[in-house]
Design a protein around this motif. Sequence first.
Motif, PDB file in Angstrom:
ATOM      1  N   ARG A   1      -0.785   0.331   3.348  1.00  0.00           N
ATOM      2  CA  ARG A   1      -0.747  -0.528   2.156  1.00  0.00           C
ATOM      3  C   ARG A   1      -0.674   0.310   0.880  1.00  0.00           C
ATOM      4  N   LEU A   2      -1.446   1.391   0.832  1.00  0.00           N
ATOM      5  CA  LEU A   2      -1.446   2.240  -0.361  1.00  0.00           C
ATOM      6  C   LEU A   2      -0.143   3.015  -0.491  1.00  0.00           C
ATOM      7  N   ALA A   3       0.400   3.490   0.625  1.00  0.00           N
ATOM      8  CA  ALA A   3       1.638   4.259   0.574  1.00  0.00           C
ATOM      9  C   ALA A   3       2.818   3.403   0.119  1.00  0.00           C
ATOM     10  N   ALA A   4       2.693   2.093   0.279  1.00  0.00           N
ATOM     11  CA  ALA A   4       3.781   1.185  -0.118  1.00  0.00           C
ATOM     12  C   ALA A   4       3.764   0.866  -1.610  1.00  0.00           C
ATOM     13  N   LEU A   5       2.691   1.224  -2.324  1.00  0.00           N
ATOM     14  CA  LEU A   5       2.620   0.938  -3.755  1.00  0.00           C
ATOM     15  C   LEU A   5       3.651   1.745  -4.520  1.00  0.00           C
ATOM     16  N   SER A   6       4.199   1.142  -5.558  1.00  0.00           N
ATOM     17  CA  SER A   6       5.181   1.838  -6.399  1.00  0.00           C
ATOM     18  C   SER A   6       5.090   1.276  -7.813  1.00  0.00           C
ATOM     19  N   GLU A   7       5.860   1.841  -8.706  1.00  0.00           N
ATOM     20  CA  GLU A   7       5.882   1.342 -10.081  1.00  0.00           C
ATOM     21  C   GLU A   7       6.390  -0.096 -10.156  1.00  0.00           C
ATOM     22  N   HIS A   8       7.160  -0.490  -9.171  1.00  0.00           N
ATOM     23  CA  HIS A   8       7.733  -1.838  -9.169  1.00  0.00           C
ATOM     24  C   HIS A   8       6.893  -2.827  -8.361  1.00  0.00           C
ATOM     25  N   HIS A   9       5.978  -2.330  -7.552  1.00  0.00           N
ATOM     26  CA  HIS A   9       5.115  -3.203  -6.753  1.00  0.00           C
ATOM     27  C   HIS A   9       3.744  -2.547  -6.653  1.00  0.00           C
ATOM     28  N   CYS A  10       2.827  -2.997  -7.493  1.00  0.00           N
ATOM     29  CA  CYS A  10       1.516  -2.348  -7.562  1.00  0.00           C
ATOM     30  C   CYS A  10       0.446  -3.402  -7.851  1.00  0.00           C
ATOM     31  N   ASP A  11       0.106  -4.195  -6.840  1.00  0.00           N
ATOM     32  CA  ASP A  11      -0.859  -5.277  -6.996  1.00  0.00           C
ATOM     33  C   ASP A  11      -2.229  -4.826  -6.490  1.00  0.00           C
ATOM     34  N   TYR A  12      -2.997  -4.201  -7.375  1.00  0.00           N
ATOM     35  CA  TYR A  12      -4.330  -3.758  -6.992  1.00  0.00           C
ATOM     36  C   TYR A  12      -5.255  -4.952  -6.695  1.00  0.00           C
ATOM     37  N   GLY A  13      -5.022  -6.067  -7.366  1.00  0.00           N
ATOM     38  CA  GLY A  13      -5.884  -7.226  -7.160  1.00  0.00           C
ATOM     39  C   GLY A  13      -5.873  -7.711  -5.731  1.00  0.00           C
ATOM     40  N   ALA A  14      -4.721  -7.660  -5.076  1.00  0.00           N
ATOM     41  CA  ALA A  14      -4.633  -8.077  -3.684  1.00  0.00           C
ATOM     42  C   ALA A  14      -5.278  -7.063  -2.743  1.00  0.00           C
ATOM     43  N   LEU A  15      -5.289  -5.789  -3.151  1.00  0.00           N
ATOM     44  CA  LEU A  15      -5.831  -4.741  -2.285  1.00  0.00           C
ATOM     45  C   LEU A  15      -7.351  -4.605  -2.379  1.00  0.00           C
ATOM     46  N   LEU A  16      -7.924  -4.989  -3.512  1.00  0.00           N
ATOM     47  CA  LEU A  16      -9.367  -4.791  -3.697  1.00  0.00           C
ATOM     48  C   LEU A  16     -10.211  -5.481  -2.632  1.00  0.00           C
ATOM     49  N   PRO A  17      -9.998  -6.780  -2.335  1.00  0.00           N
ATOM     50  CA  PRO A  17     -10.826  -7.402  -1.298  1.00  0.00           C
ATOM     51  C   PRO A  17     -10.629  -6.776   0.071  1.00  0.00           C
ATOM     52  N   VAL A  18      -9.438  -6.259   0.339  1.00  0.00           N
ATOM     53  CA  VAL A  18      -9.197  -5.589   1.622  1.00  0.00           C
ATOM     54  C   VAL A  18     -10.003  -4.300   1.683  1.00  0.00           C
ATOM     55  N   ALA A  19      -9.961  -3.524   0.604  1.00  0.00           N
ATOM     56  CA  ALA A  19     -10.714  -2.265   0.567  1.00  0.00           C
ATOM     57  C   ALA A  19     -12.216  -2.522   0.670  1.00  0.00           C
ATOM     58  N   ARG A  20     -12.707  -3.533  -0.036  1.00  0.00           N
ATOM     59  CA  ARG A  20     -14.138  -3.852   0.033  1.00  0.00           C
ATOM     60  C   ARG A  20     -14.534  -4.277   1.436  1.00  0.00           C
TER      61      ARG A  20
END
Length: 215
Positions: free
Chosen positions: A148-167
Amino acid sequence: MNLTAHTRDGAGGGAADLLPPDHTQAILEVTKEVGAALKGSGCPFALVGSVAAYAYGIPVRLQHDTDFAVRAEDSETVVKLLRGRGIEIVDPPEDWLVKARSGGEHIDLIFALAGRSVTRELLDRAWILPVDSVHLPVIDPTDLMTSRLAALSEHHCDYGALLPVARGLRERVDWDRVGEETRDRPMAVAFLYLLRLLGVLPHPPTARDEADDRD
């Protein structure tokens, strides 16, 4: 984008809150259908993406599709099997996945996660978890976060969706390995720093901390 309008006052006269439709149960049904077919194929596979997070107990809304990681060398076998079950196969322009549809829901058969080939080693690390009462292999938590983190880019960077997954996965992830495998991805490095600021991950020891420990 298909949006369903819900009004605040319930009478249609207030400001509209536009919410994406919740396809959770429909996507779970398709996941079980495809998962059962893949289990019978003998080809290794694992759930990835949002459905994998759901399987780990993360409260995510399933809206878009269900994702399966399979090896590229097994793709012809898998496609033939799904076609035989009446699942529509869609040939996408990308060469790293096959798209399919069943019951109006979308299915992605993925051969590479964030540019990295799906291997037997990755699939062998999968956990067997119940997905709406059916046990299926689910990508290892560390591999899930890394992809999920490796897929982040300047054009797709939704930290809000990742936060609950990380928690939700915090205690089950090897964060050192995640950091090592994404160290050349600026958006991933920034997200891991954010997790430390929020207290989700511990701060690494500083030179002053190490000096205090020696004293």
